[in-house]
Design a protein around this motif. Sequence first.
Motif, PDB file in Angstrom:
ATOM      1  N   LYS A  53       0.844  -1.198   0.000  1.00  0.00           N
ATOM      2  CA  LYS A  53       0.000   0.000   0.000  1.00  0.00           C
ATOM      3  C   LYS A  53       0.880   1.248   0.000  1.00  0.00           C
ATOM      4  O   LYS A  53       1.955   1.261   0.596  1.00  0.00           O
ATOM      5  CB  LYS A  53      -0.929   0.002   1.219  1.00  0.00           C
ATOM      6  N   ASN A  54       0.405   2.272  -0.681  1.00  0.00           N
ATOM      7  CA  ASN A  54       1.093   3.562  -0.706  1.00  0.00           C
ATOM      8  C   ASN A  54       0.316   4.525   0.182  1.00  0.00           C
ATOM      9  O   ASN A  54      -0.795   4.935  -0.145  1.00  0.00           O
ATOM     10  CB  ASN A  54       1.168   4.095  -2.140  1.00  0.00           C
ATOM     11  N   ARG A  55       0.910   4.867   1.316  1.00  0.00           N
ATOM     12  CA  ARG A  55       0.256   5.744   2.277  1.00  0.00           C
ATOM     13  C   ARG A  55       1.099   6.989   2.496  1.00  0.00           C
ATOM     14  O   ARG A  55       2.153   6.938   3.136  1.00  0.00           O
ATOM     15  CB  ARG A  55       0.035   5.016   3.608  1.00  0.00           C
ATOM     16  N   ASN A  56       0.637   8.083   1.926  1.00  0.00           N
ATOM     17  CA  ASN A  56       1.312   9.372   2.108  1.00  0.00           C
ATOM     18  C   ASN A  56       2.794   9.312   1.758  1.00  0.00           C
ATOM     19  O   ASN A  56       3.649   9.804   2.505  1.00  0.00           O
ATOM     20  CB  ASN A  56       1.137   9.866   3.552  1.00  0.00           C
ATOM     21  N   GLY A  57       3.090   8.677   0.630  1.00  0.00           N
ATOM     22  CA  GLY A  57       4.473   8.624   0.182  1.00  0.00           C
ATOM     23  C   GLY A  57       5.297   7.511   0.797  1.00  0.00           C
ATOM     24  O   GLY A  57       6.512   7.460   0.591  1.00  0.00           O
ATOM     25  N   LEU A  58       4.654   6.612   1.544  1.00  0.00           N
ATOM     26  CA  LEU A  58       5.355   5.469   2.131  1.00  0.00           C
ATOM     27  C   LEU A  58       4.769   4.171   1.573  1.00  0.00           C
ATOM     28  O   LEU A  58       3.547   3.994   1.550  1.00  0.00           O
ATOM     29  CB  LEU A  58       5.216   5.455   3.652  1.00  0.00           C
ATOM     30  N   LEU A  59       5.638   3.279   1.128  1.00  0.00           N
ATOM     31  CA  LEU A  59       5.197   1.935   0.775  1.00  0.00           C
ATOM     32  C   LEU A  59       5.120   1.108   2.047  1.00  0.00           C
ATOM     33  O   LEU A  59       6.096   1.014   2.798  1.00  0.00           O
ATOM     34  CB  LEU A  59       6.172   1.287  -0.210  1.00  0.00           C
ATOM     35  N   VAL A  60       3.974   0.531   2.300  1.00  0.00           N
ATOM     36  CA  VAL A  60       3.740  -0.250   3.521  1.00  0.00           C
ATOM     37  C   VAL A  60       3.437  -1.688   3.101  1.00  0.00           C
ATOM     38  O   VAL A  60       2.522  -1.933   2.311  1.00  0.00           O
ATOM     39  CB  VAL A  60       2.571   0.328   4.336  1.00  0.00           C
ATOM     40  N   PHE A  61       4.199  -2.633   3.641  1.00  0.00           N
ATOM     41  CA  PHE A  61       4.024  -4.029   3.234  1.00  0.00           C
ATOM     42  C   PHE A  61       4.596  -4.955   4.307  1.00  0.00           C
ATOM     43  O   PHE A  61       5.502  -4.579   5.054  1.00  0.00           O
ATOM     44  CB  PHE A  61       4.738  -4.291   1.901  1.00  0.00           C
ATOM     45  N   PRO A  62       4.088  -6.183   4.392  1.00  0.00           N
ATOM     46  CA  PRO A  62       4.650  -7.156   5.336  1.00  0.00           C
ATOM     47  C   PRO A  62       5.875  -7.837   4.736  1.00  0.00           C
ATOM     48  O   PRO A  62       5.922  -8.114   3.536  1.00  0.00           O
ATOM     49  CB  PRO A  62       3.511  -8.158   5.531  1.00  0.00           C
ATOM     50  N   CYS A  63       6.856  -8.110   5.564  1.00  0.00           N
ATOM     51  CA  CYS A  63       8.015  -8.876   5.114  1.00  0.00           C
ATOM     52  C   CYS A  63       7.546 -10.271   4.715  1.00  0.00           C
ATOM     53  O   CYS A  63       6.846 -10.937   5.486  1.00  0.00           O
ATOM     54  CB  CYS A  63       9.051  -8.968   6.230  1.00  0.00           C
ATOM     55  N   PRO A  64       7.894 -10.750   3.527  1.00  0.00           N
ATOM     56  CA  PRO A  64       7.469 -12.094   3.116  1.00  0.00           C
ATOM     57  C   PRO A  64       8.048 -13.212   3.978  1.00  0.00           C
ATOM     58  O   PRO A  64       7.556 -14.338   3.936  1.00  0.00           O
ATOM     59  CB  PRO A  64       7.995 -12.201   1.677  1.00  0.00           C
ATOM     60  N   VAL A  65       9.082 -12.905   4.775  1.00  0.00           N
ATOM     61  CA  VAL A  65       9.727 -13.926   5.601  1.00  0.00           C
ATOM     62  C   VAL A  65       9.177 -13.933   7.023  1.00  0.00           C
ATOM     63  O   VAL A  65       8.780 -14.975   7.546  1.00  0.00           O
ATOM     64  CB  VAL A  65      11.255 -13.723   5.626  1.00  0.00           C
ATOM     65  N   CYS A  66       9.135 -12.756   7.665  1.00  0.00           N
ATOM     66  CA  CYS A  66       8.749 -12.710   9.083  1.00  0.00           C
ATOM     67  C   CYS A  66       7.401 -12.044   9.325  1.00  0.00           C
ATOM     68  O   CYS A  66       6.938 -11.992  10.472  1.00  0.00           O
ATOM     69  CB  CYS A  66       9.829 -12.008   9.900  1.00  0.00           C
ATOM     70  N   ASP A  67       6.778 -11.495   8.287  1.00  0.00           N
ATOM     71  CA  ASP A  67       5.446 -10.871   8.347  1.00  0.00           C
ATOM     72  C   ASP A  67       5.416  -9.534   9.088  1.00  0.00           C
ATOM     73  O   ASP A  67       4.341  -8.947   9.249  1.00  0.00           O
ATOM     74  CB  ASP A  67       4.413 -11.813   8.991  1.00  0.00           C
ATOM     75  N   ASN A  70       6.801  -3.404   7.148  1.00  0.00           N
ATOM     76  CA  ASN A  70       7.916  -2.526   6.797  1.00  0.00           C
ATOM     77  C   ASN A  70       7.390  -1.310   6.047  1.00  0.00           C
ATOM     78  O   ASN A  70       6.355  -1.383   5.374  1.00  0.00           O
ATOM     79  CB  ASN A  70       8.916  -3.264   5.900  1.00  0.00           C
ATOM     80  N   THR A  71       8.117  -0.216   6.157  1.00  0.00           N
ATOM     81  CA  THR A  71       7.779   0.994   5.407  1.00  0.00           C
ATOM     82  C   THR A  71       9.023   1.500   4.691  1.00  0.00           C
ATOM     83  O   THR A  71      10.120   1.504   5.261  1.00  0.00           O
ATOM     84  CB  THR A  71       7.245   2.103   6.333  1.00  0.00           C
ATOM     85  N   VAL A  72       8.848   1.903   3.444  1.00  0.00           N
ATOM     86  CA  VAL A  72       9.947   2.434   2.635  1.00  0.00           C
ATOM     87  C   VAL A  72       9.446   3.679   1.921  1.00  0.00           C
ATOM     88  O   VAL A  72       8.405   3.626   1.251  1.00  0.00           O
ATOM     89  CB  VAL A  72      10.432   1.396   1.598  1.00  0.00           C
ATOM     90  N   PRO A  73      10.144   4.813   2.050  1.00  0.00           N
ATOM     91  CA  PRO A  73       9.726   6.014   1.315  1.00  0.00           C
ATOM     92  C   PRO A  73       9.732   5.767  -0.191  1.00  0.00           C
ATOM     93  O   PRO A  73      10.699   5.219  -0.734  1.00  0.00           O
ATOM     94  CB  PRO A  73      10.779   7.053   1.713  1.00  0.00           C
ATOM     95  N   VAL A  74       8.669   6.166  -0.852  1.00  0.00           N
ATOM     96  CA  VAL A  74       8.561   5.955  -2.299  1.00  0.00           C
ATOM     97  C   VAL A  74       9.708   6.636  -3.032  1.00  0.00           C
ATOM     98  O   VAL A  74      10.226   6.112  -4.027  1.00  0.00           O
ATOM     99  CB  VAL A  74       7.201   6.478  -2.808  1.00  0.00           C
ATOM    100  N   ARG A  75      10.143   7.793  -2.539  1.00  0.00           N
ATOM    101  CA  ARG A  75      11.204   8.543  -3.223  1.00  0.00           C
ATOM    102  C   ARG A  75      12.531   7.788  -3.241  1.00  0.00           C
ATOM    103  O   ARG A  75      13.422   8.103  -4.035  1.00  0.00           O
ATOM    104  CB  ARG A  75      11.400   9.903  -2.548  1.00  0.00           C
ATOM    105  N   GLU A  76      12.683   6.773  -2.373  1.00  0.00           N
ATOM    106  CA  GLU A  76      13.925   5.999  -2.335  1.00  0.00           C
ATOM    107  C   GLU A  76      13.924   4.833  -3.324  1.00  0.00           C
ATOM    108  O   GLU A  76      14.922   4.119  -3.436  1.00  0.00           O
ATOM    109  CB  GLU A  76      14.163   5.473  -0.912  1.00  0.00           C
ATOM    110  N   VAL A  77      12.813   4.648  -4.014  1.00  0.00           N
ATOM    111  CA  VAL A  77      12.702   3.559  -4.984  1.00  0.00           C
ATOM    112  C   VAL A  77      12.969   4.114  -6.378  1.00  0.00           C
ATOM    113  O   VAL A  77      12.246   4.995  -6.852  1.00  0.00           O
ATOM    114  CB  VAL A  77      11.304   2.905  -4.929  1.00  0.00           C
TER     115      VAL A  77
END
Length: 231
Positions: A53-67, A70-77
């Motif tokens: 999900k993209n929430r206010n410029g942050l990608l929000v997703f569960p780690c496929p390994v540990c669930d 995690n959040t990653v700024p979209v601008r860093e992609v």
Amino acid sequence: MGIFNRFKVSHQARDCGHISDQSEIESPPGAKIPECQPKKIRIPLNKVTTDVKNRNGLLVFPCPVCDIINTVPVREVHPIMGSQPMCQDCGDIFHIPGGYRTGTEINSLKIYAGLPVAIKKFFIFYRNHPVIHALNEQGLSRIIIQYGIWGFCQKCHHEFSPGVLMNLPQNTSEVVDYRSLSSADEMNEMRSLRQGKCPYCDHRILLVIISEIPHYVVSASENLSHRWEED
């Protein structure tokens, strides 16, 4: 009365290793004995998630390994090459495709998690990987050195050159043309990986990501090739 010659063939040889109570069977002359097919190697695939999900410029997703979320700024992609951040909890490495920043092909994208692979088994893993086979069949293998394979030390997270990983021989007896490597760092990586260890911490396990290649990456690669062909 004619004599009918017979010969015996072990049931084990005919059935590729299956042993029956009937140890021998008779076959007429000229009968064709089925050949055993080589055993197909099953290669584990990277764990993935599409719950992004993209929430206010942050990608929000569960780690496929540990669930863990995690959040990653979209601008860093990067819009084409994506990014490879680390899980905030388990320390695994992700590949986030650039389409999550641009919204391109968003419905077909996945976030990949690194898969632990022993360095000494990487050759077999890579050569038998179904994604690599599919890319070869599609004529896209040339792109792999730019996009599609990432390898990190599981311990110190050093990122290895794709060119080194792709050309890593199966064993130390095989000859490697070090002149094909582009830098002293790549030569150092190759020498160390041939010994089955990381050149910086001696760890023997990689975190490997092999991903499908989105169409926008293929197009970008073709455009770059055309530029070199122009006068």
